[in-house]
Motif scaffolding. Sequence first.
Motif, mmCIF file in Angstrom:
data_model
loop_
_atom_site.group_PDB
_atom_site.id
_atom_site.type_symbol
_atom_site.label_atom_id
_atom_site.label_comp_id
_atom_site.label_asym_id
_atom_site.label_seq_id
_atom_site.Cartn_x
_atom_site.Cartn_y
_atom_site.Cartn_z
ATOM 1 N N ILE A 153 -17.978 34.110 9.400
ATOM 2 C CA ILE A 153 -18.961 34.572 8.417
ATOM 3 C C ILE A 153 -20.208 35.097 9.119
ATOM 4 O O ILE A 153 -20.742 36.147 8.762
ATOM 5 C CB ILE A 153 -19.318 33.455 7.411
ATOM 6 C CG1 ILE A 153 -18.105 33.105 6.560
ATOM 7 C CG2 ILE A 153 -20.497 33.856 6.535
ATOM 8 C CD1 ILE A 153 -18.241 31.810 5.770
ATOM 9 N N TRP A 154 -20.677 34.388 10.123
ATOM 10 C CA TRP A 154 -21.891 34.798 10.835
ATOM 11 C C TRP A 154 -21.676 36.136 11.551
ATOM 12 O O TRP A 154 -22.472 37.058 11.412
ATOM 13 C CB TRP A 154 -22.316 33.707 11.802
ATOM 14 C CG TRP A 154 -23.643 33.944 12.463
ATOM 15 C CD1 TRP A 154 -24.765 34.479 11.883
ATOM 16 C CD2 TRP A 154 -23.990 33.648 13.803
ATOM 17 N NE1 TRP A 154 -25.785 34.520 12.798
ATOM 18 C CE2 TRP A 154 -25.337 34.016 13.981
ATOM 19 C CE3 TRP A 154 -23.297 33.099 14.872
ATOM 20 C CZ2 TRP A 154 -26.001 33.856 15.196
ATOM 21 C CZ3 TRP A 154 -23.965 32.929 16.072
ATOM 22 C CH2 TRP A 154 -25.295 33.306 16.228
ATOM 23 N N LEU A 155 -20.603 36.238 12.305
ATOM 24 C CA LEU A 155 -20.369 37.471 13.057
ATOM 25 C C LEU A 155 -20.101 38.662 12.136
ATOM 26 O O LEU A 155 -20.656 39.751 12.347
ATOM 27 C CB LEU A 155 -19.214 37.283 14.038
ATOM 28 C CG LEU A 155 -19.471 36.320 15.198
ATOM 29 C CD1 LEU A 155 -18.213 36.156 16.045
ATOM 30 C CD2 LEU A 155 -20.649 36.778 16.044
ATOM 31 N N LEU A 156 -19.265 38.478 11.117
ATOM 32 C CA LEU A 156 -18.999 39.582 10.200
ATOM 33 C C LEU A 156 -20.242 39.927 9.388
ATOM 34 O O LEU A 156 -20.513 41.103 9.126
ATOM 35 C CB LEU A 156 -17.830 39.250 9.278
ATOM 36 C CG LEU A 156 -16.457 39.164 9.941
ATOM 37 C CD1 LEU A 156 -15.400 38.747 8.918
ATOM 38 C CD2 LEU A 156 -16.083 40.472 10.605
ATOM 39 N N GLY A 157 -20.989 38.917 9.014
ATOM 40 C CA GLY A 157 -22.240 39.170 8.295
ATOM 41 C C GLY A 157 -23.225 39.961 9.131
ATOM 42 O O GLY A 157 -23.901 40.871 8.622
ATOM 43 N N VAL B 166 -30.704 37.597 12.260
ATOM 44 C CA VAL B 166 -29.780 36.630 12.869
ATOM 45 C C VAL B 166 -29.958 35.257 12.232
ATOM 46 O O VAL B 166 -28.987 34.590 11.886
ATOM 47 C CB VAL B 166 -30.000 36.562 14.402
ATOM 48 C CG1 VAL B 166 -29.185 35.445 15.023
ATOM 49 C CG2 VAL B 166 -29.675 37.894 15.049
ATOM 50 N N GLY B 167 -31.198 34.834 12.060
ATOM 51 C CA GLY B 167 -31.473 33.527 11.477
ATOM 52 C C GLY B 167 -31.040 33.410 10.029
ATOM 53 O O GLY B 167 -30.453 32.402 9.629
ATOM 54 N N MET C 5 -28.735 35.189 8.525
ATOM 55 C CA MET C 5 -27.272 35.224 8.452
ATOM 56 C C MET C 5 -26.677 33.909 8.930
ATOM 57 O O MET C 5 -25.684 33.439 8.381
ATOM 58 C CB MET C 5 -26.729 36.402 9.262
ATOM 59 C CG MET C 5 -25.293 36.735 8.965
ATOM 60 S SD MET C 5 -25.014 37.189 7.239
ATOM 61 C CE MET C 5 -23.690 36.058 6.829
ATOM 62 N N ALA C 6 -27.304 33.294 9.937
ATOM 63 C CA ALA C 6 -26.831 31.991 10.411
ATOM 64 C C ALA C 6 -26.978 30.940 9.311
ATOM 65 O O ALA C 6 -26.073 30.123 9.091
ATOM 66 C CB ALA C 6 -27.582 31.562 11.667
ATOM 67 N N LEU C 7 -28.100 30.965 8.598
ATOM 68 C CA LEU C 7 -28.309 30.028 7.495
ATOM 69 C C LEU C 7 -27.273 30.252 6.396
ATOM 70 O O LEU C 7 -26.670 29.297 5.895
ATOM 71 C CB LEU C 7 -29.720 30.170 6.921
ATOM 72 C CG LEU C 7 -30.042 29.281 5.716
ATOM 73 C CD1 LEU C 7 -29.925 27.804 6.088
ATOM 74 C CD2 LEU C 7 -31.422 29.619 5.178
ATOM 75 N N ALA C 8 -27.043 31.515 6.043
ATOM 76 C CA ALA C 8 -26.038 31.840 5.032
ATOM 77 C C ALA C 8 -24.660 31.351 5.475
ATOM 78 O O ALA C 8 -23.901 30.788 4.679
ATOM 79 C CB ALA C 8 -26.006 33.349 4.780
ATOM 80 N N ALA C 9 -24.337 31.542 6.748
ATOM 81 C CA ALA C 9 -23.033 31.129 7.274
ATOM 82 C C ALA C 9 -22.891 29.611 7.271
ATOM 83 O O ALA C 9 -21.812 29.092 6.968
ATOM 84 C CB ALA C 9 -22.828 31.688 8.681
ATOM 85 N N VAL C 10 -23.946 28.897 7.608
ATOM 86 C CA VAL C 10 -23.899 27.430 7.602
ATOM 87 C C VAL C 10 -23.646 26.917 6.187
ATOM 88 O O VAL C 10 -22.769 26.077 5.961
ATOM 89 C CB VAL C 10 -25.206 26.821 8.177
ATOM 90 C CG1 VAL C 10 -25.328 25.348 7.836
ATOM 91 C CG2 VAL C 10 -25.279 27.018 9.665
#
Length: 127
Positions: A73-77, A85-86, A88-93
């Motif tokens: 999710i993080w990489l594709l996002g 980056v932050g 998208m990382a939060l969304a992925a978590v």
Amino acid sequence: MQHGKALAIKGVMSLVVLYLVLGVGFGISFGNVLLITLILGILSYLLGDVFILPKTSNMMATMADLGMAFVIIWLLGMAFTSLSVGSMALAAVIAAIVMALGEYFFHIYILKKDIGFGNRYRTSHNY
């Protein structure tokens, strides 16, 4: 036929979760959410549900799905959106945690239906 039904269940669950978290929560377009859902669904089904789950336990497969979901999710996002980056990382978590909760129960379904290439070698079900 069993794999098709399982993939459909997983796909609907994943799309709902990812749309609510990524689409509604972080403003990612439905098209990008759908693409992430398709890629994540196929990879996590093959690796987590068909390969890892029959050889380990539900908890191990769920943790593998959690990590895989976060990374994918993080990489594709990052590739498909303009989120930082932050963000998208939060969304992925958030998405990965919610997905892992759903995966735990999906694994119980997979084990009860004896779906998977390695399930016939399993002597007991570790829900």
